[in-house]
Design a protein around this motif. Structure first.
Motif, PDB file in Angstrom:
ATOM      1  N   SER A   9       0.845  -1.186   0.000  1.00  8.69           N
ATOM      2  CA  SER A   9       0.000   0.000   0.000  1.00  8.69           C
ATOM      3  C   SER A   9       0.885   1.242   0.000  1.00  8.69           C
ATOM      4  O   SER A   9       2.010   1.209   0.501  1.00  8.69           O
ATOM      5  CB  SER A   9      -0.918   0.015   1.231  1.00  8.69           C
ATOM      6  OG  SER A   9      -0.152   0.079   2.425  1.00  8.69           O
ATOM      7  N   ILE A  11       1.097   4.883   1.481  1.00  8.63           N
ATOM      8  CA  ILE A  11       0.514   5.703   2.536  1.00  8.63           C
ATOM      9  C   ILE A  11       0.261   7.115   1.995  1.00  8.63           C
ATOM     10  O   ILE A  11       1.109   7.696   1.326  1.00  8.63           O
ATOM     11  CB  ILE A  11       1.442   5.761   3.765  1.00  8.63           C
ATOM     12  CG1 ILE A  11       1.802   4.339   4.228  1.00  8.63           C
ATOM     13  CG2 ILE A  11       0.782   6.546   4.892  1.00  8.63           C
ATOM     14  CD1 ILE A  11       0.635   3.472   4.609  1.00  8.63           C
ATOM     15  N   ILE A  99       3.951   1.588  11.663  1.00  6.10           N
ATOM     16  CA  ILE A  99       2.730   1.901  10.925  1.00  6.10           C
ATOM     17  C   ILE A  99       1.944   0.615  10.716  1.00  6.10           C
ATOM     18  O   ILE A  99       2.488  -0.394  10.228  1.00  6.10           O
ATOM     19  CB  ILE A  99       3.059   2.539   9.556  1.00  6.10           C
ATOM     20  CG1 ILE A  99       3.797   3.864   9.755  1.00  6.10           C
ATOM     21  CG2 ILE A  99       1.788   2.750   8.734  1.00  6.10           C
ATOM     22  CD1 ILE A  99       4.279   4.492   8.462  1.00  6.10           C
ATOM     23  N   ALA A 101      -0.124  -0.921   8.443  1.00  4.17           N
ATOM     24  CA  ALA A 101      -0.564  -0.848   7.050  1.00  4.17           C
ATOM     25  C   ALA A 101      -1.460  -2.044   6.724  1.00  4.17           C
ATOM     26  O   ALA A 101      -1.449  -3.058   7.440  1.00  4.17           O
ATOM     27  CB  ALA A 101       0.646  -0.832   6.127  1.00  4.17           C
ATOM     28  N   ARG A 106       4.628  -1.957   9.199  1.00  4.33           N
ATOM     29  CA  ARG A 106       5.719  -1.324   8.469  1.00  4.33           C
ATOM     30  C   ARG A 106       6.455  -0.369   9.409  1.00  4.33           C
ATOM     31  O   ARG A 106       5.901   0.066  10.421  1.00  4.33           O
ATOM     32  CB  ARG A 106       5.197  -0.569   7.238  1.00  4.33           C
ATOM     33  CG  ARG A 106       4.496  -1.457   6.233  1.00  4.33           C
ATOM     34  CD  ARG A 106       3.970  -0.673   5.048  1.00  4.33           C
ATOM     35  NE  ARG A 106       5.067  -0.106   4.253  1.00  4.33           N
ATOM     36  CZ  ARG A 106       4.874   0.611   3.149  1.00  4.33           C
ATOM     37  NH1 ARG A 106       3.636   0.855   2.713  1.00  4.33           N
ATOM     38  NH2 ARG A 106       5.907   1.094   2.476  1.00  4.33           N
TER      39      ARG A 106
END
Length: 324
Positions: A9, A11, A99, A101, A106
């Motif tokens: 993904s 961000i 993070i 995700a 991550r």
């Protein structure tokens, strides 16, 4: 509605603005701009008075220990006066940001900005050679507290071949060539390995991971670094200058300037110098493994033209330097 797995993904830049503002004491943030979907995701962070680079590491690319090794190495180099882009401390301390995700956990880190840009002249190559010699010398004093992958022959040859094999299934003779060449290259390096200098390496000294500004430079992107052969580290610079430029391009003027300057500050043994052509072939195989191994994120664009081009370079280089 289907709920499917996500490989990668991106961000949102807008979503990162308040997060970075809260985490770091860097003043008001004018902009966060997504720059590059490479080995990791790179963002430009423009604060009120200064720019930074945010890197968000990809899932299944580097472990937390790998990343902490890199950030600690950069801090070591920075405090010893080396010109490197290094991680910025958070308000609460530490460098890493976690993070959640869609594809999994991550990590991110904010780095100082490397002013300037790329240069490929004899003058810049000479300066680069000098600074890489100083970099290697300074890395000799780094005491690693974190686990990190090693730049050995499994990393450079065995693992890449595993990634390449599925995409060359329709070209078995070409894969057999790569297997045979890898065995030969492994044997050549193993034969002289004890004579080659080993130490911490940048891992990606192709010349685009350094910015030149006025009469100085700044190193960045140690993401491929680890403990390995210094001759391999240096060979990457020449490799980047001979790919696609003909089989007789070993005598490259930028390489000559780089190597001469390096050796004025840090001598190389004859074994290290003699290993460089083999390490260039090894680097090419590593790159093919890098591309094919990340096809699930970057796309499977490694088509027949891709393999034709890379294998042509390998065959011509190895023939010119009596490797195969």
């Amino acid at each position: 509605m289907l709920k499917l797995a996500v490989n990668h993904s991106v961000i949102s830049s807008d979503a990162l603005v308040p997060v970075i503002h809260d985490l770091y004491d860097i003043g008001d943030i004018a902009e966060v701009r997504f720059l590059n979907n490479g080995l990791n995701d790179t963002y430009l962070v423009a604060a009120s008075e200064i720019k930074y680079i945010l890197r968000i590491y990809k899932v299944n690319w580097r472990s937390q220990s790998d990343i902490e090794w890199e950030l600690e190495l950069l801090h070591h180099l920075y405090v010893h006066g080396l010109p490197v882009s290094h991680a910025v401390m958070k308000k609460a301390g530490g460098n890493l940001v976690e993070i959640a995700a869609p594809e999994g956990q991550r990590f991110a880190a904010l780095f100082t900005y490397a002013e300037g840009g790329h240069s490929d002249t004899k003058e810049s190559s000479s300066l680069y050679g000098e600074e890489v010699a100083k970099l290697h010398a300074a890395m000799n004093g780094y005491q690693c507290r974190h686990d990190r992958f090693v730049i050995d022959l499994d990393h450079l040859l065995k693992e890449p071949l595993q990634s390449i094999k599925p995409l060359l299934a329709h070209r078995p003779e070409d894969f057999e060539y790569l297997e045979a060449l890898s065995k030969l290259l492994r044997s050549r390096i193993e034969t002289v390995s004890e004579e080659l200098e080993r130490g911490m390496c940048h891992g990606d000294l192709h010349g685009w991971n350094v910015h030149f500004h006025n009469d100085s430079l700044t190193h960045f992107d140690f993401d491929c670094g680890g403990f390995g052969w210094r001759a391999y580290d240096l060979a990457v610079f020449l490799w980047a200058r001979v790919r696609g430029r003909g089989k007789d391009a070993f005598h490259n003027e930028m390489w000559d300037a780089f190597l001469a300057s390096y050796q004025q500050h840090k001598a190389l043994s004859k074994h290290d110098l003699e290993a460089i052509p083999a390490f260039i072939a090894i680097r090419e195989i590593w790159l093919m493994g890098l591309h094919t191994g990340n096809a699930q994120v970057w796309g499977a664009w490694q088509n027949d033209h891709y393999f034709d081009t890379n294998l042509k370079f390998l065959r011509e280089w190895c023939a010119e330097h009596a490797i195969a």
